[in-house]
Every structure is written in C-alpha cells, then in structure tokens.
Design an enzyme around this catalytic site. Structure first.
Site, short mmCIF file in Angstrom:
data_model
loop_
_atom_site.label_atom_id
_atom_site.label_comp_id
_atom_site.label_asym_id
_atom_site.label_seq_id
_atom_site.Cartn_x
_atom_site.Cartn_y
_atom_site.Cartn_z
N ASP A 245 -11.09 2.64 3.75
CA ASP A 245 -11.48 1.24 3.65
C ASP A 245 -13.00 1.12 3.45
O ASP A 245 -13.49 0.05 3.08
CB ASP A 245 -11.09 0.49 4.93
N LYS B 127 0.83 -1.21 0.00
CA LYS B 127 0.00 0.00 0.00
C LYS B 127 0.87 1.26 0.00
O LYS B 127 0.60 2.21 -0.73
CB LYS B 127 -0.94 -0.02 1.21
N GLN C 63 -4.73 -1.34 9.49
CA GLN C 63 -4.58 -2.70 8.96
C GLN C 63 -5.12 -3.72 9.97
O GLN C 63 -4.75 -3.69 11.14
CB GLN C 63 -3.09 -2.96 8.66
#
Ligand code: NAP
Length: 313
Positions: A120, A53, A97
C-alpha cells in the site's frame, strides 16, 4: 472542443497484461510473487474491495491468500498475524484493508508491516523513500495517476500541477510523485484562499477531495488535463440535476438504482479541459492494477531481480 477522455480501464488492462507477463517469468524462475490480504470483520465495502484484489491477483497469476480475523480481534492478536506474514518468505506483499475496528490501534498495525512488503506504500519508511527518491513502494492510487499521465503522453516536466487534497493516501503522495517528475506543484486544501484562481493556474489539475462535482468549469484553464480521483455516491435528486441534467444514460442509472457514482469534477469540465479522466472508469481501475504492479515490485526488490520501470516515479 470536448476534452479527450483518458480511459482508465484500457490503461489498467495494459498494466495488468505487463504484470501477468512478469509474473509468468518470475514463476518459471521459482519466484512466484505472493500477496496476503488481511480483512478484519465484515465491512461490506471492504469485502467488495478485498474480493476485487484477490480476483485480480488470480488473473495475473500472483499467489494470494486472504486472512479474515474476527471483528473483535485485539491489537496484540492482529500484530501476531502481521508478524507471521512478515516472516514468511513466499509472501511479498501484505495489505491490511482499512478501516480497522475501533479497538485496534491501526497505526501500530500499519507500522508492523515490513516496509519491504508494504504494497500500500503507507509505511513511514516508504513515505520517506518516495520523498527522497529512493527505490520503495508507492501508494497505488497516486502511482496510478502518474501511469495515466505518462501513458497518455501528457507532459509533466516543467508544467504547473495543482493537487486539491492533502491526504496521506492520495493528495500528498501524488504531489510528491509530480515533484519527482519535475512538475511545479501546488497543494490545496480546505483552507486554501481563492481555490478556483489557484486551480486555474494548473496545466495538470488533480482533484482528490471527496465532494461531488465541486470542481466546476471556472476552476479549469482551457486545455488543462484534469484527473478526477473522487468517488462519491449521489442519491439526492437536486444534486443529481446539478450534475447530470439532460444526461439520458445517467438518468436511467439514477432511476433504476436510486444513485449514481460521480467524481469531484463536474461533468461540464469536459467542455473546457483538454483531457480528463471519467468517473467511473478513470483513476479507479488503476488502483488495483498498481497493487498488482507493487506486489511484483516488492518481490523483486526483496528477493533480487530487475525492478520493472512500472510505478517507479
Ligand atoms: P480525505 O482524506 O477526506 O481528504 C480530502 C482532502 O480534500 C483534504 O485534504 C481536505 O482538506 C480537502 N478538502 C475537503 N473539502 C475541501 C474544500 N471545500 N476545498 C478544498 N479542499 C477540500 O480524502 P481522500 O482519502 O484523499 O480521498 C479523496 C477522494 O478520492 C474521495 O472521494 C475518495 O473516495 C477518493 N478515492 C478514490 C480512490 C480511487 O481508487 N479512485 C482511492 C482513494 C480515494 P483538509 O486537509 O483541509 O481537510
């Protein structure tokens, strides 16, 4: 006739190129998008995802920073970090995460992320925006699935779509995006009766199950489009033979690595489907590309500016 293979790598690089061009324009206007990634502890898989990422952000010109609090961090301390990132104007996207260590209350942490920075798309506010078709941030993998369908000119409106899997991160948001795109959608799960029969109704079949090669040819109506979200590692020889007997290239990988990556769709489906995504190289590459697109979208929604069509369903 063999299915057309929908090349996720190619679509993802197309999206990354578009995002890079947007970032360049925004940066020139003094509005460089910024992404903060929070990685707690040392989960090896999470470390690999986060590295990908951060690297991808650099490639498209997005400012990125990585926060790595220790494994033993408390919910309170992690909350302080999130609150600080929420307040900083140059940070447009916050990605925590998962999984978080057991002592951390993951729901409290995810709720603390400002919905406007929730790249997200997991915050209940964004879930609500998606279900009521308001501008918001859509989860990356489902958004990527829609990009594959749209950019491959696969008709969605009026089509029968069947989604196998009802998770909050893949199945449900994918179903919602397909409804918003005017498909007639059925969502299946482990309690669904006659799963093969229901799947055979699909013009578009999405498999997000987490079971290697479960969707065999008898689940698929000839000519259907099949999107394989699954990412399963096969290490068992008998299972390998069930899926890849006679496939020399896979045999070589399996012999040298002792494992191979397989989706939820059996490779034999390529003989009946009209189009399908491969694993690897299908949905996977779209997930990070859509994270980049979401960061740009978050920057524009929050700071003002024309919101790109990309990832808007
Ligand atoms: P998940 O949370 O475990 O959900 C799996 C879903 O499949 C559940 O709804 C479950 O039903 C259903 N299911 C399980 N066994 C079934 C069966 N025998 N028949 C019918 N339905 C069944 O998984 P997820 O997070 O959605 O992920 C699904 C897959 O996608 C995994 O392989 C994951 O690694 C992969 N994935 C890939 C990406 C990517 O970037 N390519 C991103 C995310 C996930 P119940 O609800 O009844 O239990």
């Amino acid at each position: 006739m063999a299915a057309i293979i929908l090349d996720g790598n190619q679509i993802a690089s197309e999206i990354r190129r578009e995002v890079a061009a947007e970032v360049k324009t925004m940066t020139a206007a003094g509005m460089r998008p910024g992404l903060a990634v929070v990685l707690v502890g040392h989960n090896p898989a999470s470390e690999i995802y986060v590295r990908g990422k951060v690297k991808s952000s650099e490639e498209v010109g997005i400012y990125s920073e990585k926060h790595t609090p220790p494994e033993a961090i408390s919910t309170g301390k992690l909350l302080e970090l999130i609150t600080d990132l929420d307040r900083r104007d140059e940070i447009d996207g916050i990605l925590v995460q998962l999984p978080l260590p057991p002592q951390v209350d993951a729901k409290t942490i995810l709720l603390a992320v400002d919905p406007a920075k929730d790249v997200d798309g997991f915050h209940p506010m964004n879930v609500g925006f998606l279900s009521t078709q308001r501008p918001g941030l859509v989860p990356c993998t489902p958004a990527g699935i829609l990009e594959i369908l749209k950019r491959s000119n696969i008709l969605i409106a009026g089509q029968e779509a069947v989604v196998v899997g009802r998770s909050d991160i893949v199945g449900k948001p994918t179903a919602m995006l397909l409804i918003n795109a005017n498909a007639t959608v059925t969502v299946c799960h482990s309690k669904t009766r006659d799963l093969p029969g229901v799947c055979r109704r699909a013009d578009i079949l999405v498999a997000a199950i987490g079971r290697a090669g479960m969707i065999t040819r008898d689940f698929v109506r000839p000519g259907a489009t099949v999107i394989d979200v699954g990412m399963n590692t096969v290490t068992d020889r008998a299972e390998f033979d069930r899926l890849f007997a006679g496939n020399a290239k896979r045999e070589e990988t399996f012999r040298s690595k002792g494992s191979t990556l397989v989706g939820d769709v059996h490779p034999e489906v390529a003989q009946v489907a009209g189009a399908m995504t491969p694993v690897p190289g299908g949905v996977g590459p779209l997930t990070i590309a859509m994270l980049m697109a979401n960061t740009v979208r978050a920057a524009k929604l929050r700071r003002g500016g024309r919101v790109p069509e990309l990832s808007r369903a």
